[in-house]
Design a protein around this motif. Sequence first.
Motif, short mmCIF file in Angstrom:
data_model
loop_
_atom_site.label_atom_id
_atom_site.label_comp_id
_atom_site.label_asym_id
_atom_site.label_seq_id
_atom_site.Cartn_x
_atom_site.Cartn_y
_atom_site.Cartn_z
N ASP A 14 0.82 -1.21 0.00
CA ASP A 14 0.00 0.00 0.00
C ASP A 14 0.86 1.26 0.00
N LEU A 15 2.12 1.15 0.36
CA LEU A 15 2.99 2.31 0.48
C LEU A 15 4.10 2.35 -0.56
N THR A 16 4.26 1.28 -1.33
CA THR A 16 5.31 1.26 -2.35
C THR A 16 4.80 1.74 -3.71
N ASP A 17 3.52 1.97 -3.82
CA ASP A 17 2.91 2.47 -5.06
C ASP A 17 1.68 3.25 -4.67
N VAL A 18 1.87 4.53 -4.34
CA VAL A 18 0.79 5.31 -3.75
C VAL A 18 0.59 6.62 -4.49
N TRP A 19 -0.65 7.04 -4.59
CA TRP A 19 -1.02 8.36 -5.09
C TRP A 19 -1.45 9.19 -3.89
N VAL A 20 -0.94 10.43 -3.79
CA VAL A 20 -1.29 11.31 -2.68
C VAL A 20 -1.64 12.67 -3.24
N GLU A 21 -2.71 13.26 -2.72
CA GLU A 21 -3.18 14.58 -3.16
C GLU A 21 -2.92 15.59 -2.05
N GLY A 22 -2.46 16.77 -2.44
CA GLY A 22 -2.24 17.82 -1.45
C GLY A 22 -1.72 19.09 -2.09
N GLU A 23 -1.36 20.03 -1.23
CA GLU A 23 -0.86 21.33 -1.68
C GLU A 23 0.66 21.37 -1.52
N VAL A 24 1.33 21.86 -2.55
CA VAL A 24 2.79 22.00 -2.54
C VAL A 24 3.17 23.24 -1.74
N SER A 25 4.18 23.10 -0.89
CA SER A 25 4.74 24.28 -0.22
C SER A 25 6.24 24.09 -0.07
N ALA A 48 20.89 22.24 -6.62
CA ALA A 48 21.85 22.26 -7.73
C ALA A 48 21.98 20.88 -8.38
N SER A 49 21.75 19.84 -7.60
CA SER A 49 21.80 18.46 -8.11
C SER A 49 20.67 18.15 -9.07
N GLY A 50 19.62 18.99 -9.06
CA GLY A 50 18.43 18.75 -9.87
C GLY A 50 17.31 18.09 -9.10
N HIS A 51 17.61 17.54 -7.91
CA HIS A 51 16.57 16.97 -7.07
C HIS A 51 15.69 18.10 -6.54
N CYS A 52 14.41 17.81 -6.34
CA CYS A 52 13.47 18.81 -5.84
C CYS A 52 12.97 18.38 -4.46
N TYR A 53 12.88 19.35 -3.58
CA TYR A 53 12.44 19.10 -2.21
C TYR A 53 11.25 20.00 -1.93
N PHE A 54 10.20 19.44 -1.33
CA PHE A 54 9.01 20.23 -1.02
C PHE A 54 8.20 19.53 0.05
N THR A 55 7.20 20.23 0.53
CA THR A 55 6.27 19.67 1.49
C THR A 55 4.93 19.52 0.80
N LEU A 56 4.27 18.41 1.03
CA LEU A 56 2.90 18.20 0.56
C LEU A 56 2.02 18.26 1.80
N LYS A 57 0.97 19.09 1.75
CA LYS A 57 0.16 19.28 2.95
C LYS A 57 -1.32 19.31 2.63
N ARG A 100 11.47 14.77 -16.48
CA ARG A 100 10.36 14.25 -17.30
C ARG A 100 9.12 15.13 -17.26
N LEU A 101 9.04 16.06 -16.32
CA LEU A 101 7.87 16.92 -16.21
C LEU A 101 7.92 18.06 -17.22
N ARG A 102 6.76 18.45 -17.72
CA ARG A 102 6.70 19.61 -18.61
C ARG A 102 7.00 20.89 -17.83
N ARG A 103 6.58 20.92 -16.56
CA ARG A 103 6.89 22.05 -15.68
C ARG A 103 6.88 21.55 -14.25
N LEU A 104 7.65 22.25 -13.43
CA LEU A 104 7.73 21.89 -12.02
C LEU A 104 6.56 22.52 -11.26
N GLN A 131 -2.29 22.69 -6.01
CA GLN A 131 -2.87 21.40 -5.64
C GLN A 131 -2.37 20.38 -6.65
N VAL A 132 -1.82 19.28 -6.17
CA VAL A 132 -1.27 18.25 -7.06
C VAL A 132 -1.67 16.87 -6.58
#
Length: 90
Positions: A20-31, A37-46, A63-67, A73-74
């Motif tokens: 249930d946790l190795t393939d999950v969809w989660v909805e929330g607000e990005v903050s 610099a490595s290209g990795h993105c860090y954020f909070t979903l709330k 792979r994303l068209r835009r970040l 809401q994502v």
Amino acid sequence: MITVSQLITTVKNLLEVDSDLTDVWVEGEVSNFKQAASGHCYFTLKDSRAVVPCVMWRNDALRLRRLPVDGEQVAIHGYISLYEPQGKLQ
């Protein structure tokens, strides 16, 4: 008795085998979205009651068209893990 490191490793291993946790969809607000610099993105979903720190690896971000942007809401797809050095769910 076990050490803190052993506890965190045990919990991480449990999270990483739970289907249930190795393939999950989660909805929330990005903050607090930041791209390192490595290209990795860090954020909070709330939502109104909880937050979870998130990491988007560089290859996935490319792979994303835009970040995503703060306040957006994502629905995100991924897996749950534990960052052992800080004992943080992500």
